[in-house]
Design an enzyme around this catalytic site. Structure first.
Site, mmCIF file in Angstrom:
data_model
loop_
_atom_site.group_PDB
_atom_site.id
_atom_site.type_symbol
_atom_site.label_atom_id
_atom_site.label_comp_id
_atom_site.label_asym_id
_atom_site.label_seq_id
_atom_site.Cartn_x
_atom_site.Cartn_y
_atom_site.Cartn_z
ATOM 1 C CD GLN A 85 -16.865 -4.405 -14.313
ATOM 2 O OE1 GLN A 85 -17.211 -3.236 -14.381
ATOM 3 N NE2 GLN A 85 -17.738 -5.394 -14.216
ATOM 4 N NE ARG A 131 -20.289 5.580 -16.374
ATOM 5 C CZ ARG A 131 -20.524 4.644 -15.470
ATOM 6 N NH1 ARG A 131 -21.249 3.583 -15.780
ATOM 7 N NH2 ARG A 131 -20.056 4.745 -14.244
ATOM 8 C CG HIS A 189 -16.452 1.513 -12.464
ATOM 9 N ND1 HIS A 189 -17.449 1.848 -13.354
ATOM 10 C CD2 HIS A 189 -16.855 0.361 -11.891
ATOM 11 C CE1 HIS A 189 -18.406 0.918 -13.324
ATOM 12 N NE2 HIS A 189 -18.065 -0.004 -12.440
ATOM 13 C CG ASN A 244 -19.908 2.915 -11.253
ATOM 14 O OD1 ASN A 244 -20.805 3.242 -12.020
ATOM 15 N ND2 ASN A 244 -19.811 1.694 -10.744
ATOM 16 C CD GLU A 245 -23.236 0.634 -9.494
ATOM 17 O OE1 GLU A 245 -22.759 -0.275 -8.800
ATOM 18 O OE2 GLU A 245 -23.996 0.417 -10.435
ATOM 19 C CG ASN A 278 -24.646 2.830 -12.971
ATOM 20 O OD1 ASN A 278 -24.694 3.605 -13.915
ATOM 21 N ND2 ASN A 278 -23.511 2.400 -12.449
ATOM 22 C CE1 TYR A 335 -26.498 -2.168 -13.343
ATOM 23 C CE2 TYR A 335 -26.797 -3.613 -15.222
ATOM 24 C CZ TYR A 335 -26.023 -2.720 -14.520
ATOM 25 O OH TYR A 335 -24.777 -2.361 -14.977
ATOM 26 C CD GLU A 356 -22.689 0.459 -14.730
ATOM 27 O OE1 GLU A 356 -23.222 -0.505 -14.141
ATOM 28 O OE2 GLU A 356 -21.600 0.946 -14.406
ATOM 29 C CD1 TRP A 387 -22.923 -4.420 -17.274
ATOM 30 C CD2 TRP A 387 -21.743 -2.504 -17.266
ATOM 31 N NE1 TRP A 387 -21.677 -4.696 -16.791
ATOM 32 C CE2 TRP A 387 -20.933 -3.549 -16.768
ATOM 33 C CE3 TRP A 387 -21.208 -1.217 -17.364
ATOM 34 C CZ2 TRP A 387 -19.615 -3.329 -16.364
ATOM 35 C CZ3 TRP A 387 -19.918 -1.018 -16.944
ATOM 36 C CH2 TRP A 387 -19.128 -2.073 -16.449
ATOM 37 C CD GLU A 398 -21.071 -8.349 -12.931
ATOM 38 O OE1 GLU A 398 -20.739 -7.556 -13.830
ATOM 39 O OE2 GLU A 398 -21.660 -7.991 -11.905
ATOM 40 C CD1 TRP A 399 -18.407 -5.825 -10.754
ATOM 41 C CD2 TRP A 399 -16.279 -5.442 -10.217
ATOM 42 N NE1 TRP A 399 -18.028 -4.623 -11.336
ATOM 43 C CE2 TRP A 399 -16.738 -4.365 -11.016
ATOM 44 C CE3 TRP A 399 -14.947 -5.394 -9.762
ATOM 45 C CZ2 TRP A 399 -15.931 -3.276 -11.370
ATOM 46 C CZ3 TRP A 399 -14.147 -4.303 -10.124
ATOM 47 C CH2 TRP A 399 -14.646 -3.273 -10.906
HETATM 48 C C1 PNW Z 1 -22.745 -2.383 -11.378
HETATM 49 N N1 PNW Z 1 -26.252 -5.229 -6.694
HETATM 50 O O1 PNW Z 1 -22.536 -3.104 -10.217
HETATM 51 C C2 PNW Z 1 -21.355 -1.889 -11.760
HETATM 52 O O2 PNW Z 1 -21.281 -0.511 -11.974
HETATM 53 C C3 PNW Z 1 -20.741 -2.652 -12.878
HETATM 54 O O3 PNW Z 1 -19.349 -2.552 -12.784
HETATM 55 C C4 PNW Z 1 -21.247 -4.084 -12.865
HETATM 56 O O4 PNW Z 1 -20.565 -4.920 -13.739
HETATM 57 C C5 PNW Z 1 -22.720 -4.024 -13.181
HETATM 58 O O5 PNW Z 1 -23.417 -3.177 -12.286
HETATM 59 C C6 PNW Z 1 -23.419 -5.385 -13.195
HETATM 60 O O6 PNW Z 1 -23.422 -5.979 -11.928
HETATM 61 C C7 PNW Z 1 -23.514 -3.613 -9.399
HETATM 62 O O7 PNW Z 1 -25.871 -6.214 -5.976
HETATM 63 C C8 PNW Z 1 -23.151 -4.654 -8.579
HETATM 64 O O8 PNW Z 1 -27.395 -4.769 -6.604
HETATM 65 C C9 PNW Z 1 -24.056 -5.174 -7.672
HETATM 66 C C10 PNW Z 1 -25.325 -4.664 -7.616
HETATM 67 C C11 PNW Z 1 -25.716 -3.609 -8.443
HETATM 68 C C12 PNW Z 1 -24.791 -3.084 -9.332
#
Ligand code: PNW
Length: 463
Positions: A21, A78, A124, A170-171, A300, A302, A366, A416, A423-424
């Protein structure tokens, strides 16, 4: 404020990033291609047609990144190592790229010199493309475990004298479900069988790397190692029994699917019920390696979602997740991503749930918020990131309450992200940084939220 309403003096805080990223320079320094280089080259995979080819140019501008961290007064950082910079073709019999090793070594030495504690993620998401082509990558249990453990060993040898905090993966949820189930992440597979094989193999590769670290490095180097899992907090949409049950099922499918084997030694019953014979089994030898294979709980998180029971969405265990409450109002403030709304109390509940269920010290690896429409704003408007500031105010409050009032053992927190970055599948359109990045000039400008977090942690950690 009394000292008991503060975080302990050794609490670490800082920011997180990931190699693909931010680094850019994807064909420089001897790096081999990863599955994300391949995936982003396929038209239609990334919403703005971009890739990590340049990103925030951090492979070249790493000194600026360290200076920025220093200016924010963080205690820790990190970041992740790109596997294909260390071993361009990825495998245990493939050559090691000394230029890649030297890059991370120099970077780590600078961090430590500046008094910033490194937290290093080994994986990651940027699997060397060669391993995907050679034997289907994460789908091939025997090969990928040996290659991942070999890669981990090279990192422990090269950096373990100064890295004391290791994160294997990671995840795994995102890797398996988004990469091999829905196909919106690399390598873009759509399947109802592959995600469960991939996640099983991710757990095993993690566990064997930890076994190696504990046997040969832990005592000598004095570090800790664990995994980072991701989970939203889930609340039932209403109190009907089927929505309550769906909520528990959702947590088990999203989180328990990894956390239960790793911390308890077995897959959750609800996961077995949903997946039947598609769920691989651990041999008894494997389970002794998997059980208790993480020194801490890397989290992680959100947002919080409201859960309804549904016949569809099997990948998530037949749950429908949303933010609209029965009275039609929204749970929280909407971000730039559909799945993410601000809801601080859910964070407190999740921390309590993890502490009660798994009894491991927690590092929040995160947590952050992309402001709705931020990409279309002028620099001046973007750095006045009120919604992100409100998000961090709510989440740090929830963190403090969980630690000081509920007694949850949280040892660290990483926002984060340090920078706006790739952002993917959303490309550069969605901005998560506490630092604005102008992608034409690579100029970094701190947003208001960066100052807010520095001030908050300065005031809320015991001397
Ligand atoms: C995480 N969802 O990804 C990743 O660890 C990071 O690389 C990323 O940039 C960040 O969160 C923000 O998106 C996620 O769809 C991607 O629930 C998708 C999801 C959750 C986390």
């Amino acid at each position: 404020m009394s000292s008991t309403s503060k975080l302990p003096h050794d609490f670490v805080w800082g920011y997180a990033t990931a190699s693909y990223q931010i680094e850019g320079s994807t064909d420089k320094g001897g790096r081999g291609p990863s599955i994300w280089d391949k995936f982003t080259s396929i038209p239609g995979t990334i919403s703005d047609g971009s890739s990590g080819e340049t990103a925030t140019d951090s492979y070249r501008l790493w000194k600026e990144d360290v200076a920025l961290l220093k200016s924010y007064g963080v205690k820790a950082y990190r970041f992740s190592i790109s596997w294909s910079r260390i071993i361009p073709k990825g495998g245990r019999n493939d050559p090691v790229n000394q230029e890649g090793v030297a890059h991370y070594r120099t970077f780590l030495e600078e961090l430590v010199k500046q008094g910033i504690i490194p937290f290093v993620t080994l994986y990651h998401w940027d699997l060397p493309q060669e391993l995907h082509e050679r034997y289907s990558g994460w789908l091939n249990k025997e090969e990928i475990i040996q290659d991942f453990v070999n890669y981990a060993k090279i990192c422990f040898d090269a950096f373990g004298d100064i890295v004391k905090n290791w994160i294997t993966h990671n995840e795994p949820y995102c890797i398996s479900i988004l990469g091999y189930g829905i196909g919106i992440f690399a390598p873009g597979h759509k399947s109802s069988t592959q995600p469960w094989i991939v996640s099983h193999n991710l757990i095993l590769a993690h566990a064997y790397a930890v076994q190696l670290y504990r046997k040969e490095y832990k005592e000598k180097q004095g570090g800790q190692i664990g995994i980072t899992l991701d989970c939203h907090w889930l609340l039932p949409y209403d109190d009907t029994p089927h929505n309550l049950e769906a909520t528990r099922r959702g947590i088990d499918l999203k989180l328990g699917r990894y956390a239960d084997p790793i911390y308890k030694g077995y897959y959750p019953e609800r996961v077995k019920k949903v997946l039947g014979d598609r769920l691989p089994e651990f041999t008894s030898d494997e389970i002794t390696v998997v059980k208790d294979s993480s020194d801490f709980f890397g989290l992680n998180t959100y947002t919080t979602q409201l859960v309804k029971d549904t016949q569809g969405d099997e990948l998530n265990g037949h749950v429908k997740m949303g933010h609209t409450k029965p009275d039609g109002t929204q749970l929280g403030n909407q971000s730039d991503l559909a799945w993410l709304q601000t809801y601080g109390p859910g964070f407190r509940s999740l921390l309590n749930y993890l502490w009660k269920t798994y009894e491991k010290p927690i590092y929040v690896t995160e947590n952050g918020f992309p402001v709705k429409g931020e990409n279309g704003l002028s620099l001046e408007e973007a750095i006045n990131d009120i919604d992100r500031q409100d998000y961090f105010a709510q989440y740090t409050k929830a963190l403090l309450e969980a630690v000081t009032e509920d007694g949850v053992d949280v040892k660290g927190y990483f926002g984060w992200s340090l920078l706006d970055n790739f952002e993917w599948a959303e490309g550069y359109k969605v901005r998560f940084g506490v630092t604005h990045v102008d992608y034409n000039t690579q100029k970094r400008t701190p947003k208001g939220s960066a100052a807010i977090l520095t001030k908050w942690f300065n005031e809320h950690i015991q001397e």
